[in-house]
Every structure is written in structure tokens, then in C-alpha cells.
Design an enzyme around this catalytic site. Structure first.
Site, PDB file in Angstrom:
ATOM      1  N   GLU A   1       0.697  -1.440   0.058  1.00  0.00           N
ATOM      2  CA  GLU A   1      -0.092  -0.459   0.002  1.00  0.00           C
ATOM      3  C   GLU A   1       1.290   1.171  -0.216  1.00  0.00           C
ATOM      4  O   GLU A   1       0.655   2.423  -0.542  1.00  0.00           O
ATOM      5  CB  GLU A   1      -0.956  -0.263   1.153  1.00  0.00           C
ATOM      6  CG  GLU A   1      -2.261  -0.882   1.045  1.00  0.00           C
ATOM      7  CD  GLU A   1      -1.975  -2.160   1.582  1.00  0.00           C
ATOM      8  OE1 GLU A   1      -0.492  -2.832   2.110  1.00  0.00           O
ATOM      9  OE2 GLU A   1      -2.714  -3.052   2.170  1.00  0.00           O
TER      10      GLU A   1
ATOM     11  N   PHE B   1     -11.345  -6.715  14.812  1.00  0.00           N
ATOM     12  CA  PHE B   1     -10.679  -7.156  13.495  1.00  0.00           C
ATOM     13  C   PHE B   1     -10.258  -5.972  12.543  1.00  0.00           C
ATOM     14  O   PHE B   1     -11.220  -5.395  12.127  1.00  0.00           O
ATOM     15  CB  PHE B   1     -11.003  -8.764  12.921  1.00  0.00           C
ATOM     16  CG  PHE B   1     -10.412  -9.162  12.142  1.00  0.00           C
ATOM     17  CD1 PHE B   1      -9.056  -9.253  12.591  1.00  0.00           C
ATOM     18  CD2 PHE B   1     -10.563  -9.313  11.200  1.00  0.00           C
ATOM     19  CE1 PHE B   1      -8.262 -10.174  11.873  1.00  0.00           C
ATOM     20  CE2 PHE B   1      -9.514  -9.974   9.678  1.00  0.00           C
ATOM     21  CZ  PHE B   1      -8.539  -9.899  10.368  1.00  0.00           C
ATOM     22  N   GLN B   2      -9.142  -6.021  12.842  1.00  0.00           N
ATOM     23  CA  GLN B   2      -8.963  -5.310  11.725  1.00  0.00           C
ATOM     24  C   GLN B   2      -9.244  -3.569  11.682  1.00  0.00           C
ATOM     25  O   GLN B   2      -9.433  -2.822  10.626  1.00  0.00           O
ATOM     26  CB  GLN B   2      -8.478  -5.864   9.918  1.00  0.00           C
ATOM     27  CG  GLN B   2      -7.919  -6.884   9.804  1.00  0.00           C
ATOM     28  CD  GLN B   2      -7.832  -7.339   7.882  1.00  0.00           C
ATOM     29  OE1 GLN B   2      -8.890  -7.284   7.775  1.00  0.00           O
ATOM     30  NE2 GLN B   2      -6.560  -7.711   8.189  1.00  0.00           N
TER      31      GLN B   2
ATOM     32  N   LYS C   1     -17.852   0.323   6.479  1.00  0.00           N
ATOM     33  CA  LYS C   1     -17.958  -1.094   5.966  1.00  0.00           C
ATOM     34  C   LYS C   1     -19.533  -1.297   5.572  1.00  0.00           C
ATOM     35  O   LYS C   1     -20.224  -0.974   4.192  1.00  0.00           O
ATOM     36  CB  LYS C   1     -17.661  -2.676   6.163  1.00  0.00           C
ATOM     37  CG  LYS C   1     -18.314  -3.537   4.934  1.00  0.00           C
ATOM     38  CD  LYS C   1     -17.384  -4.645   5.210  1.00  0.00           C
ATOM     39  CE  LYS C   1     -17.987  -5.548   4.342  1.00  0.00           C
ATOM     40  NZ  LYS C   1     -17.822  -6.271   3.182  1.00  0.00           N
TER      41      LYS C   1
ATOM     42  N   MET D   1      24.884   7.762   1.510  1.00  0.00           N
ATOM     43  CA  MET D   1      24.641   9.021   1.964  1.00  0.00           C
ATOM     44  C   MET D   1      24.402   9.058   3.505  1.00  0.00           C
ATOM     45  O   MET D   1      25.757   9.974   4.191  1.00  0.00           O
ATOM     46  CB  MET D   1      22.964   9.660   1.731  1.00  0.00           C
ATOM     47  CG  MET D   1      22.661  10.358   2.938  1.00  0.00           C
ATOM     48  SD  MET D   1      24.096  11.894   2.154  1.00  0.00           S
ATOM     49  CE  MET D   1      23.576  12.850   0.333  1.00  0.00           C
TER      50      MET D   1
HETATM   51  C1  LIG Z   1      12.718   4.729   4.757  1.00  0.00           C
HETATM   52  C2  LIG Z   1      13.664   5.768   4.937  1.00  0.00           C
HETATM   53  N1  LIG Z   1      14.256   4.985   6.290  1.00  0.00           N
HETATM   54  C3  LIG Z   1      15.476   6.084   6.795  1.00  0.00           C
HETATM   55  C4  LIG Z   1      15.994   6.705   5.904  1.00  0.00           C
HETATM   56  C5  LIG Z   1      17.593   7.324   6.285  1.00  0.00           C
HETATM   57  N2  LIG Z   1      18.282   7.882   4.803  1.00  0.00           N
HETATM   58  C6  LIG Z   1      18.658   8.704   3.986  1.00  0.00           C
HETATM   59  S1  LIG Z   1      19.287   8.090   2.959  1.00  0.00           S
HETATM   60  C7  LIG Z   1      19.972   6.278   3.221  1.00  0.00           C
HETATM   61  C8  LIG Z   1      20.934   6.013   2.792  1.00  0.00           C
HETATM   62  C9  LIG Z   1      20.302   5.439   1.343  1.00  0.00           C
HETATM   63  O1  LIG Z   1      21.004   4.013   0.232  1.00  0.00           O
HETATM   64  P1  LIG Z   1      20.264   4.039  -1.048  1.00  0.00           P
HETATM   65  O2  LIG Z   1      19.282   3.901  -1.124  1.00  0.00           O
HETATM   66  O3  LIG Z   1      21.893   2.636  -0.676  1.00  0.00           O
HETATM   67  O4  LIG Z   1      21.056   5.170  -1.462  1.00  0.00           O
HETATM   68  P2  LIG Z   1      22.822   6.400  -1.628  1.00  0.00           P
HETATM   69  O5  LIG Z   1      22.690   6.980  -0.573  1.00  0.00           O
HETATM   70  O6  LIG Z   1      23.643   5.230  -1.647  1.00  0.00           O
HETATM   71  O7  LIG Z   1      22.878   6.386  -3.353  1.00  0.00           O
HETATM   72  C10 LIG Z   1      19.690   7.131   4.527  1.00  0.00           C
HETATM   73  C11 LIG Z   1      18.808   4.798   5.159  1.00  0.00           C
HETATM   74  C12 LIG Z   1      15.016   6.897   4.345  1.00  0.00           C
HETATM   75  N3  LIG Z   1      15.682   8.959   4.289  1.00  0.00           N
HETATM   76  N4  LIG Z   1      13.500   6.529   4.479  1.00  0.00           N
END
Ligand SMILES: Cc1ncc(C[n+]2csc(CCOP(=O)(O)OP(=O)(O)O)c2C)c(N)n1
Lengths: 161, 562
Positions: free
Chosen positions: B49, B111-112, B161, B476
Site C-alpha cells: 500500500e 478485527f482490522q 463497510k 548518504m
Molecule cells: C525509509 C527511510 N529510512 C531511512 C532513511 C535514512 N536514510 C537517508 S539516505 C539513506 C541511505 C540510502 O542508501 P541508498 O538507497 O543505497 O542510496 P545512496 O545514498 O547509497 O545513493 C538512509 C538510510 C530514509 N531516508 N528513509
């Protein structure tokens, strides 16, 4: 600075929680909150007391206005306004303090609304300062219970629509 | 004739111009699905979703219409929350319909059952629990009106519902007036005059634009103002595409990973004209050092955005298109001003900053640089693709090295920054624009957050291209660990990962891999020629960083450069 807002809202479920959520979500504190239906049963008036610097108050005002169920927001403390709060105070009243409690109630134009052999329950209304003063004076006599309504307010000589 | 709630709902959706719904069924919405199946509205079945909301979000961004989502109660509803919060952060018009247990059971821990109205209250523009079949039509009307008007945003309708089964007379409310909701579109003439005068008086102006430019379709007015008054222009991540990325007055993005030029220009300008942008902390850096010598004009449809983070000299609450149009008209009256001459010195300074530190990266023999990949994606698509991104370095490289020429060509989760946004967004974008090339520029971490949508893309025959910049890290976060945490890479290794080529094949898609620089162009060319879903995996160095970078909390002039 303390600010008192009058917020006219639609009288619908969930509206109060939207207003309150707006404060909690931003870490602003609500000092007092009063809500009741207005003359128009589709609307409710919320009186809300909060504190903050100019910028926070401006944000609060705008954010309240932004809520879909909010019709009008007035920061009544910006102009001249009347405010009142009601309290019920249950005070120990035995022997010689019994007369003293009555006198106090009288001085502050309180009303005795319940009597028992050991205590009086007094109904008082007034602005924040008056309520504070009464409670200070009654405290040494032995306050057993307090129930406060929170502030309601209205700008002087101007009416909410 | 009396109709059921579900029938009324579908009739209303048709009236609202809905032709596509993203969703996932369940017991609480079976009645709605049953009616939906009989209707002309297309339904796209997602596999999670969250992805439905991201897809609807991107569909809305590309088409300018409202994106629509239908899910069941409880877990279906809670799975949408991240998507809703992302749409809220980026002010995207989305209507989410959630099923709910029968009204009799609400509040009984049935439920749900979840209180999805309560859960989403802080991350929707507004939301509704529809308690009677008599309210269905009016609520749908209001929900769409709220989602698309004023500052757009997600609106949720929770539909019990029994309300969908009950019957009533159907009447569609042709007009809508909401007593408590009247957004201001027209800019105040007095304020426009004040702003116009400030522009005339200024000698070092900068235009700083955000997503509002795109939401209000104000790109033409913006370019009009910038070229008329010769004002160098920068944008937030959300504003990219609002101003042509190839225009001589374009300075590139500003903020934490913005260009040297933009950040210096904002720090040194004497007038900052902010349009549909909200002074996000990723843009301003340390607040006291942001545009500290400048007068500020701020145009925004949402009064709460004005003077929230930064004190504004001339606030203009209005639709960006309207306000910019009026500003241009005002300035056109100043016939004696030779703007080119007036700003000659300032523009020379701006060009000088740009020349001194353009966006760049160090090439290394034998390794694929992610920036190079994005450059080639730009060249080989002639800048005409719709780009979606995940979150992290991939997102910043896409923002820096793909030159967005047109609005509605970059879809990215800006405000919330949700990993897993890009791929479902690419699905939504491709459905909105079947004839365009749609590329999700992804990190190897983020792509794994909604990789299950491969099945959705295959089922809908969508030739989306996924470009994974695989650094085997949550890059990052790893970059921050490297720079500020003594290279302690706590929990950022993604070394355990699927073989992305085989994964693509497992779904019936095409998988391509490039490990050497000379393989990059052939891989991209092949992907662009393939009329199928494609994963391109580019194996990039583990420790490549995004530059420039303003360390969190620092002034935007304190950039770390390549
Ligand atoms: C749902 C979610 N969880 C954690 C983060 C924290 N976060 C920001 S950038 C990042 C790294 C992303 O890694 P990747 O997708 O491999 O991309 P890269 O930076 O290596 O290009 C994380 C964990 C986020 N932005 N969103």
C-alpha cells in the site's frame, strides 16, 4: 507572553483533537482550554490560553486559521478583553475556621454551594489574578479539593460574529 | 433511485474526473472493489500500500490531477501512512480512501480496526470518517476540492463497510462552498507594488524558488520575471524543473548539496525573492547566516509558511502564478531601467563563482562514477525523461547532474525524504505519461524498500527503467559516518543484496550490469531501446561522496568542495 485566543470552530467530532494536536505536534503548551457550543449549534467556541514570543504566537494564529474546521481566530489579548474562570473549592471548615471561610467567600463574592459538618464547597468566578488570590488565602485554612474550568474570554464591546 | 454507498462513491469519483486508482483490496473494501470492477475506472493493483500512495503522488505530479488510492482497513490503512506523510511534506494532491470496520464496531478493537483518522491527522491536509451513506457524496466533493485547491495536499476518507452497503438517493453536489475554507489566490496589489519597488532598488537580487512554482504552473511567469529583470535564479530540490536547467540565469540548486554559485549568491544578495519555497533547514543551513544582508520578499499560498523560519520584509500570500504575473506587469512599467546594465556587475560575479567551483567530480581510471552515469542518462535522453529518485546520494546526484528543462519532470520525496519512493513513483509517472521515458535513479539500499513493485510494473506492462547506483552502502549515511564519525560504518553496509540482474529476470524483466566506465553508455542505450521493465545496475565505488556539502548546522557558505 500570555495570549488568550478565541477560536470559532465547527461543532464536529475530532475538531478539538485537531486543535490540541496542532499544539502538541509543535511542542507548544496549552495552559488552559475551554470549549462549548455557541448560540449557533453548528459552531463551538474554544478559548485557549498559551504562551510564546511574537513569532510563536504568529505561527499559532496562522496554524489555527489553516485548520479546515476553523472559522475564525481572535487573539483577544491583543485588545481590551474580559476573562473569567470558575472554580469550585472544597475547604476544611471546622470550629473557629468555619466563620473565617464564610467571610472569605463573602469578600470574594463566592457562593457556598455545598455544606457538610467539616467542609464548605465554594463557587467562585473571576479573572486569573482573583482566582489565584483566593486560593492563596484559602490554602492555609486547608483546601481539600479544587476543580477549575479554565479561562473563557471575550473582547470588550466587540462581539464575535 | 437509491444507490449504495459504494455506488455513490464510484459515481462521485467519475464526476471528479478520476480515471485511475492505485490500490490493494481487503474485506472492508470488497463492496467498493465490486463496484469499481463494473466501472470504467482503471485500477492498478500494487504489491504494497505504501507504493500505491507514492504512485498516486507521482501520477498527480505528472498530470496535475488528484492521485487516488483505495486500500482496506487496519493494516492496509497503516501501510499508507509513509506515503501520505511524503505527499504531505511535498504538498501533493492525493485522495486516500481507506476501508473501515462497520460503524457499530468502531472503537471496539474490532478485527482490522485502526483509528486511521487519528493516526493521519498530523500528516493530512484534512481527513474524514464518513459515518452515514448520506454524507458520502458531499465528503468526496470536499475531499477532492481540498486536495487540489490552495496549498495542495493529501486528504483521507475513512469508509466504514456498512456505509458502503447502505442505500440513499444519489445527488452530486455540483457547487462547493466550505464556510471555513477560502484560500487566497490573488496577490494584494499594494504588496506587489512594495515588492516591485524593492526589485527596482536592489542591485544584487536572487530568485529562490520551490515546489510551489510547479504546483501553480508558474514556470512561464518565473522565466518571464527572471529574464525581464535579469535575476539569477536558484531552486530547491522540489523546485527543479521550474526554471530551465540550461538557462544562462540558472545557478543550480541551493542548500546542503547545492552549487557553490547558488549558495554564495544567496549569502551575498541584497534581495531574496522566495517563491513557493519554505526556507527548509536543508536549504538555509545556519539560519543567522542565510541571506543575512538581504531584504526578503516571500510569495506563498500558505500563510503559515511565511515568516516561519526567516523574517520576511514583504509577505505576499497568493498563488505563485498570479503573484509573478502581477510582478512582471508592474516591472514592465519601468521602461527607463536597462536591467542588463543594472545587474551587469552582479551577474559577472555570479558567473565568476560558477566558473570557480562548477559542479564536478574526479574521474578515476577504470571505475564508474555515479555522476558520470547521471550525465550520460541526461545526454542519451536529451534531457527529456521523467526522472524519479530514491533518497540519499542517488537523489542528490540526480538533482545535480540531470538538467531539468521542464516542470513536472523530477519526482522525488523532498520534504519527508522517503527511501522507496522512486520506483513506485516511476510506475505512477509512466502510467501518467505512457510515451515518455521514465527512469528511477536509485540507490541499492532504497530500491530494496519497494522492489516488490516489479510485479506491478510487469503486470501493467510499464517499460520503466531503474538505474541502480550500487555502492553497496547506505551511501548518504555512510558519507556522514565517513566525514563526521571517524569512518565507523555502523549498520550501513548493504553487501548482502540480491543479484539485481537475476532479480530482474526473475520478474520477467531485463537486467543489465555495468562494471566499467565504457559499459555505461551501451547499457543505457540498450535499456532505452528495450520496451520492457529494465534494471540497470551500475557498480560504483563504495566511498564516492556528494559534493559540495554544507555540514549540518553550518552556514551555507561553509561548503566542503570536491
Ligand atoms: C525509509 C527511510 N529510512 C531511512 C532513511 C535514512 N536514510 C537517508 S539516505 C539513506 C541511505 C540510502 O542508501 P541508498 O538507497 O543505497 O542510496 P545512496 O545514498 O547509497 O545513493 C538512509 C538510510 C530514509 N531516508 N528513509
Amino acid at each position: 507572553m500570555k495570549h488568550t485566543f478565541s477560536v470559532l470552530v465547527e461543532n464536529k467530532p475530532g475538531v478539538l483533537s485537531r486543535v490540541a494536536g496542532l499544539f502538541s505536534g509543535r511542542g507548544f503548551n496549552i495552559e488552559s482550554l475551554c470549549v462549548a457550543e455557541t448560540l449557533d449549534s453548528e459552531l463551538s467556541l474554544i478559548t485557549l490560553v498559551t504562551r510564546g514570543d511574537e513569532q510563536i504566537i504568529e505561527q499559532i494564529n496562522k496554524q489555527l486559521n489553516k485548520l479546515i474546521n476553523v472559522l475564525k481566530v481572535v487573539d483577544v489579548s491583543e485588545g481590551d478583553f474580559v476573562e473569567r474562570e470558575m472554580v469550585l473549592v472544597k475547604v476544611k471548615a471546622e470550629g473557629n475556621t468555619r466563620a473565617e471561610v464564610l467571610r472569605m467567600a463573602d469578600i470574594f463574592r463566592g457562593k457556598i454551594v455545598d455544606v457538610s459538618p467539616r467542609e464548605y464547597t465554594i463557587e467562585l468566578t473571576g479573572d486569573e489574578n482573583k482566582i489565584k488570590a483566593v486560593l492563596e488565602l484559602l490554602r492555609p485554612l486547608g483546601i481539600k479539593e479544587v476543580a477549575r474550568t479554565g479561562t473563557i474570554a471575550m473582547p470588550r464591546s466587540k462581539k464575535m460574529p | 433511485m437509491k444507490l449504495t454507498g459504494a455506488q455513490i462513491l464510484i459515481e462521485c469519483l467519475k464526476k471528479e474526473g478520476v480515471d485511475l486508482i492505485f490500490g490493494f483490496p481487503g474485506g472492508a473494501v470488497i463492496d467498493i472493489y465490486d463496484e469499481l470492477m463494473k466501472s470504467s475506472i482503471r485500477h492498478v493493483l500494487v504489491r504494497h500500500e505504501q507504493a500505491a500512495v507514492h504512485a498516486a503522488d507521482a501520477y498527480a505530479r505528472v498530470t496535475g490531477k488528484v492521485g487516488v488510492v483505495l486500500v482496506t482497513s487496519g493494516p492496509g490503512a497503516t501501510n499508507t501512512v509513509t506515503g501520505i506523510a511524503s505527499a504531505y511534506g511535498d504538498s501533493i494532491p492525493v485522495v486516500v480512501m481507506t476501508g473501515q470496520v462497520p460503524t457499530k464496531l468502531i472503537g471496539n478493537d474490532a478485527f482490522q480496526e485502526v483509528d486511521i483518522v487519528g493516526i493521519t491527522r498530523p500528516c493530512t491536509k484534512h481527513n474524514y470518517l464518513v459515518k452515514s451513506v448520506k454524507d458520502v457524496a458531499q465528503t468526496v466533493r470536499e475531499a477532492f476540492h481540498l486536495a487540489r485547491s490552495g496549498r495542495p495536499g493529501p486528504v483521507l476518507m475513512d469508509l466504514p463497510k456498512d456505509v458502503m452497503v447502505d442505500r440513499t438517493e444519489f445527488k452530486y453536489p455540483e457547487t462547493i462552498s466550505m464556510r471555513t475554507y477560502n484560500p487566497t489566490y490573488g496577490a494584494h496589489v499594494g504588496q506587489i507594488e512594495k515588492a516591485g519597488k524593492l526589485i527596482v532598488q536592489s542591485s544584487r537580487p536572487v530568485l529562490y524558488v520551490g515546489g510551489g512554482i510547479i504546483a501553480s504552473n508558474a514556470a512561464a511567469e518565473l522565466t518571464g520575471l527572471a529574464t525581464l529583470a535579469q535575476i539569477p535564479t536558484t531552486a530547491t530540490l522540489m523546485g527543479l524543473g521550474g526554471f530551465p536547467g540550461t538557462h544562462p540565469l540558472w545557478m543550480g540548486m541551493l542548500g546542503m548539496h547545492g552549487t557553490y554559485c547558488s549558495n554564495m549568491a544567496v549569502a551575498n544578495c541584497d534581495l531574496l525573492i522566495a517563491v513557493g519555497a519554505r526556507f527548509d533547514d536543508r536549504v538555509t543551513g545556519k539560519l543567522d547566516a542565510f541571506a543575512s544582508h538581504a531584504k526578503i520578499i516571500h510569495i506563498d499560498i500558505d500563510p503559515t509558511s511565511i515568516s516561519k523560519n526567516v523574517r520576511v520584509d514583504v509577505p505576499i500570500v497568493a498563488d505563485c502564478k498570479n503573484a509573478l504575473g502581477k510582478l512582471v506587469t508592474f516591472l514592465k512599467r519601468e521602461k527607463d531601467i536597462n536591467w542588463k546594465e543594472k545587474h551587469e556587475e552582479w551577474l559577472a560575479q555570479v558567473r565568476d563563482w560558477d566558473k570557480k567551483h562548477p559542479l564536478s567530480y574526479k574521474e578515476e581510471k577504470g571505475v564508474i562514477k555515479p555522476q558520470y552515469v547521471v550525465e550520460k542518462l541526461y545526454e542519451l535522453t536529451k534531457g527529456k525523461a521523467i526522472i524519479t529518485t530514491e533518497v540519499g546520494q542517488n537523489q542528490m546526484w540526480a538533482a545535480q547532474f540531470y538538467k531539468f528543462a521542464e516542470p513536472r519532470s523530477l519526482m522525488t520525496s523532498g520534504g519527508l525524504g522517503v527511501m522507496g519512493y522512486g520506483f513506485p513513483a516511476a510506475i505512477g509517472a509512466q502510467l501518467a505519461a505512457p510515451d515518455r521515458i521514465v527512469i528511477d535513479i536509485a540507490g541499492d539500499g532504497s530500491i530494496q524498500m519497494n522492489i516488490q513493485e516489479m510485479a506491478t510494473a510487469m503486470e501493467q506492462r510499464l517499460p520503466v527503467k531503474i538505474a541502480i547506483l550500487n555502492n553497496q552502502y547506505l551511501g548518504m549515511v555512510r558519507q556522514w559516518q565517513e566525514l563526521f564519525y571517524g569512518k565507523r560504518y555502523a549498520a550501513t553496509s548493504m553487501a548482502t543484496a540480491p543479484d539485481f540482474v537475476k532479480l530482474a529476470e526473475a520478474y520477467g524483466a531485463v537486467g543489465l550490469r555495468a562494471t566499467k566506465p565504457e559499459e555505461v553508455v551501451p547499457v543505457i542505450k540498450k535499456a532505452l531501446k528495450t520496451p520492457n521493465l529494465v534494471i540497470m545496475e551500475f557498480v560504483i565505488p563504495h566511498e564516492e561522496k556528494v559534493y559540495p556539502m554544507v555540514p549540518a548546522g553550518k552556514a551555507t557558505t561553509e561548503m566542503l568542495l570536491v
